[in-house]
Motif scaffolding. Structure first.
Motif, PDB file in Angstrom:
ATOM      1  N   UNK A 190       7.995  -3.986 -11.801  1.00 49.02           N
ATOM      2  CA  UNK A 190       9.301  -3.798 -12.570  1.00 49.02           C
ATOM      3  C   UNK A 190      10.015  -2.418 -11.864  1.00 49.02           C
ATOM      4  N   UNK A 191       8.950  -1.272 -11.586  1.00 52.80           N
ATOM      5  CA  UNK A 191       9.775  -0.196 -10.949  1.00 52.80           C
ATOM      6  C   UNK A 191      10.109  -0.545  -9.637  1.00 52.80           C
ATOM      7  N   UNK A 192       9.553  -1.067  -8.875  1.00 51.59           N
ATOM      8  CA  UNK A 192       9.750  -1.461  -7.355  1.00 51.59           C
ATOM      9  C   UNK A 192      11.247  -2.115  -7.102  1.00 51.59           C
ATOM     10  N   UNK A 193      11.237  -3.159  -8.480  1.00 58.42           N
ATOM     11  CA  UNK A 193      12.299  -3.940  -8.521  1.00 58.42           C
ATOM     12  C   UNK A 193      13.694  -2.897  -8.914  1.00 58.42           C
ATOM     13  N   UNK A 194      13.377  -2.290  -9.776  1.00 59.46           N
ATOM     14  CA  UNK A 194      14.746  -1.545 -10.208  1.00 59.46           C
ATOM     15  C   UNK A 194      15.017  -0.329  -9.351  1.00 59.46           C
ATOM     16  N   UNK A 195      14.170  -0.043  -8.448  1.00 56.11           N
ATOM     17  CA  UNK A 195      14.120   0.892  -7.443  1.00 56.11           C
ATOM     18  C   UNK A 195      14.906   0.680  -6.058  1.00 56.11           C
ATOM     19  N   UNK A 196      14.869  -0.928  -6.025  1.00 58.23           N
ATOM     20  CA  UNK A 196      15.419  -1.683  -4.629  1.00 58.23           C
ATOM     21  C   UNK A 196      16.587  -2.041  -4.648  1.00 58.23           C
ATOM     22  N   UNK A 197      17.499  -0.860  -5.122  1.00 56.43           N
ATOM     23  CA  UNK A 197      19.027  -1.543  -5.193  1.00 56.43           C
ATOM     24  C   UNK A 197      19.536  -1.562  -3.885  1.00 56.43           C
ATOM     25  N   UNK A 198      20.992  -1.961  -3.822  1.00 51.27           N
ATOM     26  CA  UNK A 198      21.649  -2.016  -2.620  1.00 51.27           C
ATOM     27  C   UNK A 198      21.383  -0.777  -1.352  1.00 51.27           C
ATOM     28  N   UNK A 199      20.703  -0.918  -0.345  1.00 55.24           N
ATOM     29  CA  UNK A 199      20.921  -0.060   0.644  1.00 55.24           C
ATOM     30  C   UNK A 199      19.549   0.643   0.574  1.00 55.24           C
ATOM     31  N   UNK A 200      18.353   0.319  -0.053  1.00 54.77           N
ATOM     32  CA  UNK A 200      17.110   0.930   0.113  1.00 54.77           C
ATOM     33  C   UNK A 200      16.402   1.345  -0.955  1.00 54.77           C
ATOM     34  N   UNK A 201      15.444   1.934  -1.134  1.00 55.26           N
ATOM     35  CA  UNK A 201      14.573   2.417  -2.228  1.00 55.26           C
ATOM     36  C   UNK A 201      15.101   3.678  -2.838  1.00 55.26           C
ATOM     37  N   UNK A 202      15.195   3.703  -4.375  1.00 58.72           N
ATOM     38  CA  UNK A 202      15.672   4.650  -4.914  1.00 58.72           C
ATOM     39  C   UNK A 202      14.840   5.637  -5.464  1.00 58.72           C
ATOM     40  N   UNK A 203      14.592   6.819  -5.003  1.00 61.11           N
ATOM     41  CA  UNK A 203      13.600   7.782  -5.501  1.00 61.11           C
ATOM     42  C   UNK A 203      13.835   8.518  -6.732  1.00 61.11           C
ATOM     43  N   UNK A 204      14.981   8.308  -7.393  1.00 59.02           N
ATOM     44  CA  UNK A 204      15.461   8.831  -8.485  1.00 59.02           C
ATOM     45  C   UNK A 204      15.161   8.157  -9.516  1.00 59.02           C
ATOM     46  N   UNK A 205      14.481   7.023  -9.530  1.00 58.82           N
ATOM     47  CA  UNK A 205      14.242   6.066 -10.765  1.00 58.82           C
ATOM     48  C   UNK A 205      13.287   6.684 -11.408  1.00 58.82           C
ATOM     49  N   UNK A 206      13.740   7.145 -12.711  1.00 56.17           N
ATOM     50  CA  UNK A 206      12.760   7.378 -13.889  1.00 56.17           C
ATOM     51  C   UNK A 206      12.519   8.804 -13.577  1.00 56.17           C
ATOM     52  N   UNK A 207      13.107   9.641 -12.677  1.00 55.50           N
ATOM     53  CA  UNK A 207      12.960  11.169 -12.694  1.00 55.50           C
ATOM     54  C   UNK A 207      13.160  11.982 -13.883  1.00 55.50           C
ATOM     55  N   UNK A 208      12.788  13.054 -13.719  1.00 52.99           N
ATOM     56  CA  UNK A 208      13.212  14.105 -14.608  1.00 52.99           C
ATOM     57  C   UNK A 208      14.648  14.444 -14.624  1.00 52.99           C
ATOM     58  N   UNK A 209      15.013  14.690 -15.849  1.00 53.82           N
ATOM     59  CA  UNK A 209      16.755  14.985 -15.584  1.00 53.82           C
ATOM     60  C   UNK A 209      16.752  15.968 -16.699  1.00 53.82           C
ATOM     61  N   UNK A 210      17.846  16.895 -16.272  1.00 56.72           N
ATOM     62  CA  UNK A 210      18.538  17.931 -17.106  1.00 56.72           C
ATOM     63  C   UNK A 210      19.816  17.923 -17.192  1.00 56.72           C
ATOM     64  N   UNK A 211      20.758  17.828 -18.405  1.00 55.93           N
ATOM     65  CA  UNK A 211      22.029  17.794 -18.423  1.00 55.93           C
ATOM     66  C   UNK A 211      22.531  18.943 -19.352  1.00 55.93           C
ATOM     67  N   UNK A 212      23.900  19.205 -19.208  1.00 52.45           N
ATOM     68  CA  UNK A 212      24.322  20.177 -19.965  1.00 52.45           C
ATOM     69  C   UNK A 212      24.653  19.887 -21.316  1.00 52.45           C
ATOM     70  N   UNK A 213      24.957  18.727 -21.557  1.00 51.32           N
ATOM     71  CA  UNK A 213      25.276  18.127 -23.164  1.00 51.32           C
ATOM     72  C   UNK A 213      25.148  16.652 -23.042  1.00 51.32           C
TER      73      UNK A 213
END
Length: 615
Positions: free
Chosen positions: A465-488
């Motif tokens: 599942x992770x590989x499939x979600x990370x395989x969008x148009x144009x190659x592997x997505x290494x931001x998938x399920x990464x740690x995120x910080x937002x201002x609000x």
């Protein structure tokens, strides 16, 4: 002659221990001999050197067969007229040589039929003399049947519909099988709409007389519609029959998955225990026939719980199990939200289990399934599907287990653009033969998955599942399920993690709070990556004016060994997807937003941030 095209080998084989099955209650058993484990063999995926029509599917039909070492693949091919298709059969000899032929019309050119994705598909079978039989493109139509005039020759088929019984009826969903005696069978839904009945019928071609006859009306009910699923013939020559029910005239959500066995030797019909049945069977024919009963208020018209496509496996002279898709919660779509289930008879009752629960993963599985059995090892083939920002992507998956061990999952072939459909068969040599089509890209594959070797290297479905979600148009997505910080955050359910979950839907967005005039979102990658592109997907599908809810002005920044560096500054944007070329090595990516949108509710709405590494 067509030249074969060979694709890369898929994941390593999960091999099988070939111990014989225990006997089913009240049923004789003749299991194949035990085979000693051998060296592990790899699956192979070979592209069939043809182009398929965008209407080509294989979820309910049987578009493949093998005979005398040759594989046969039926498919819809593009026609010269839009909205229509030709029907072709390709054959692959043991030496890898492909041949191709179309079904002819009365003038000797290729016959064409109207595209109908859910119905107008081909099913084929070769009888014991090697003659090809093809049932094609029927949706309530009179028989459309072709038969080869020369054994094994895909260029020799001729129209032969007049040789079939019940010529005045309309038919849908032909499913085929070859009998142990070399006969050919077809199960089909017959339309008797004046009586509010669409019943299931079984027909047999006798190679001794070269004639078709109707074996039986399998099942029938007023205001009910029969949906054929599968036919399999066991070592004793008995025909195992699988179907489901819907309300008359038709529905996309079916119920009451059902199973029975026909014995050609004496013409009898029996349930899973071996007890005699009287046909035609009614909907809800009893708990020895219905392997998937109604659940939790489900009825014949339910759309929140339903069966949708099923296949069965036999081993020796008994049922091994049934793989099927079952909906447990309304998903908002006709074909999504289904679990993968497995049913087997334990000698006293049907045992049902969930192989893959849709609710446990961010990806779905599509309306196609297959199952094979050899020894103690069961394989279920299905297609995982993700509808992320790069469009629909799909992956053929093999679920496998020995005995009652936990299921493990392996990818077969590559992640592909658009949907895929499949059909799986167990060849006489024990190798699984698969028909895999990706109609969006016009492609068809022949996959072979050998049996034998020591149990091998499957893993949890989450890895696929992770590989499939990370395989969008144009190659592997290494931001998938990464740690995120937002201002609000605007409200619960719009947190920053939604921007890296692989989904592009209105209920999976980071949305900043009102009053946050300079929102930021920072994605911390698992490690430092050389980055080739950063993609930002933003907006709202229900925006009153398209382009007003996307990020308007923002900077894309990357954290390098020397600190933060601006990669690009975007101003006046109106596009839902912004692709930013990058040539930087970084461990974090940040959006610094100076104008969140052109909407009165001026907040940032980010579907997804994707980071594509080089190489």
């Amino acid at each position: 002659m067509l030249r074969p095209v060979i694709l890369a080998a898929a994941a390593a084989l999960l091999a099988a221990s070939l111990a014989p099955l225990p006997a089913a209650a009240a049923a004789p058993t003749t299991a194949p001999a035990v085979v000693a484990p051998t060296a592990i063999a790899d699956p192979s995926v070979e592209q069939v050197p043809v182009t398929v029509d965008s209407s080509n599917q294989s979820g309910w039909w049987r578009p493949l067969d093998s005979f005398g070492g040759t594989s046969y693949f039926a498919y819809n091919a593009p026609a010269s007229t839009a909205g229509r298709h030709e029907v072709h059969i390709a054959s692959r000899a043991e030496d890898g040589t492909w041949r191709d032929g179309c079904l002819p019309d009365a003038f000797g050119t290729c016959v064409t039929y109207v595209d109908d994705v859910g119905h107008n598909q081909p099913s084929i079978v070769l009888d014991g003399e090697g003659v090809i039989h093809a049932f094609v493109s029927m949706h309530g139509d009179r028989w459309r049947y072709y038969r080869a005039t020369r054994p094994g020759d895909v260029t020799s088929l001729a129209e032969a519909s007049s040789t079939l019984p019940d010529a005045g009826l309309g038919f849908t969903y032909p499913v085929t099988a070859r009998g142990k005696d070399g006969s050919a069978y077809v199960m089909v839904r017959a339309h008797r709409d004046a009586a509010a009945v669409r019943d299931g019928r079984l027909y047999r071609f006798d190679t001794a007389t070269h004639a078709w006859s109707r074996v039986a009306v399998i099942a029938s009910g007023t205001n009910s519609s029969f949906y054929p699923d599968d036919l399999q013939v066991d070592a004793a020559g008995r025909v195992h029959v699988l179907w489901e029910w819907g309300p008359w005239p038709a529905t996309t959500h079916r119920h009451l998955g059902s199973y029975a066995v026909f014995a050609p030797a004496d013409g009898s019909w029996r349930d899973v225990t071996g007890a005699a049945l009287t046909v035609p069977l009614a909907p809800g024919a009893g708990n020895t026939v219905v392997y998937q009963p109604y659940e939790d208020g489900e009825t014949i018209t339910s759309t929140s719980r339903a069966v949708q496509t099923a296949k069965l496996a036999v081993y020796g002279d008994q049922l091994a199990g049934i793989a099927y898709r079952y909906l447990t919660a309304r998903s908002g779509s006709t074909f999504t939200g289904f679990d993968v289930r497995y049913a087997s008879w334990d000698g006293a009752a049907w045992k049902r289990e969930t192989v893959l629960a849709r609710a446990d993963h961010a990806v779905d599985n599509s309306a196609t399934i297959g199952i094979t059995r050899a020894g103690a090892v069961t394989r279920i083939y299905f297609v995982a599907e993700a509808g992320g920002c790069g469009g629909v992507r799909s992956q053929v998956v093999r679920a496998e287990r020995s005995g009652t061990e936990p299921w493990t999952f392996s990818a077969l072939g590559d992640v592909r653009r658009g949907l895929q459909r499949l059909r799986a068969e167990r060849s006489v040599n024990g190798t699984d033969l698969l028909y895999v089509t990706a109609p969006v890209i016009g492609a068809l594959w022949r996959a072979t998955v050998p049996r034998g070797g020591e149990p091998g290297a499957g893993g949890p479905f989450s890895e696929i599942a992770d590989r499939l979600l990370a395989s969008g148009a144009g190659g592997l997505n290494v931001a998938l399920n990464a740690s995120v910080t937002v201002s609000s955050v605007l409200r619960a359910g719009t947190e920053g993690g939604k921007a890296v979950d692989g989904l592009c839907s209105d209920d999976s967005r980071w949305i900043s709070a009102e009053g946050d005039t300079a929102p930021t979102i920072t994605v911390r990658l698992a490690r430092e990556y050389p980055i080739s592109e950063i993609r930002v997907h933003s907006g709202y599908t229900k925006a009153p004016v398209p382009g007003t809810d996307v990020l308007r002005d923002f900077a894309v920044e990357a954290h390098t060994a020397s600190g933060w560096r601006q990669v690009a500054a975007i101003t006046g944007n109106t596009a839902g997807t912004v692709r930013v070329p990058a040539s930087v090595t970084a461990d974090q990516v940040r959006l610094s937003i100076s104008d969140p949108s052109g909407n009165a509710l001026d907040v940032a709405r980010v579907y997804e941030i994707e980071v594509v590494p080089r190489g």
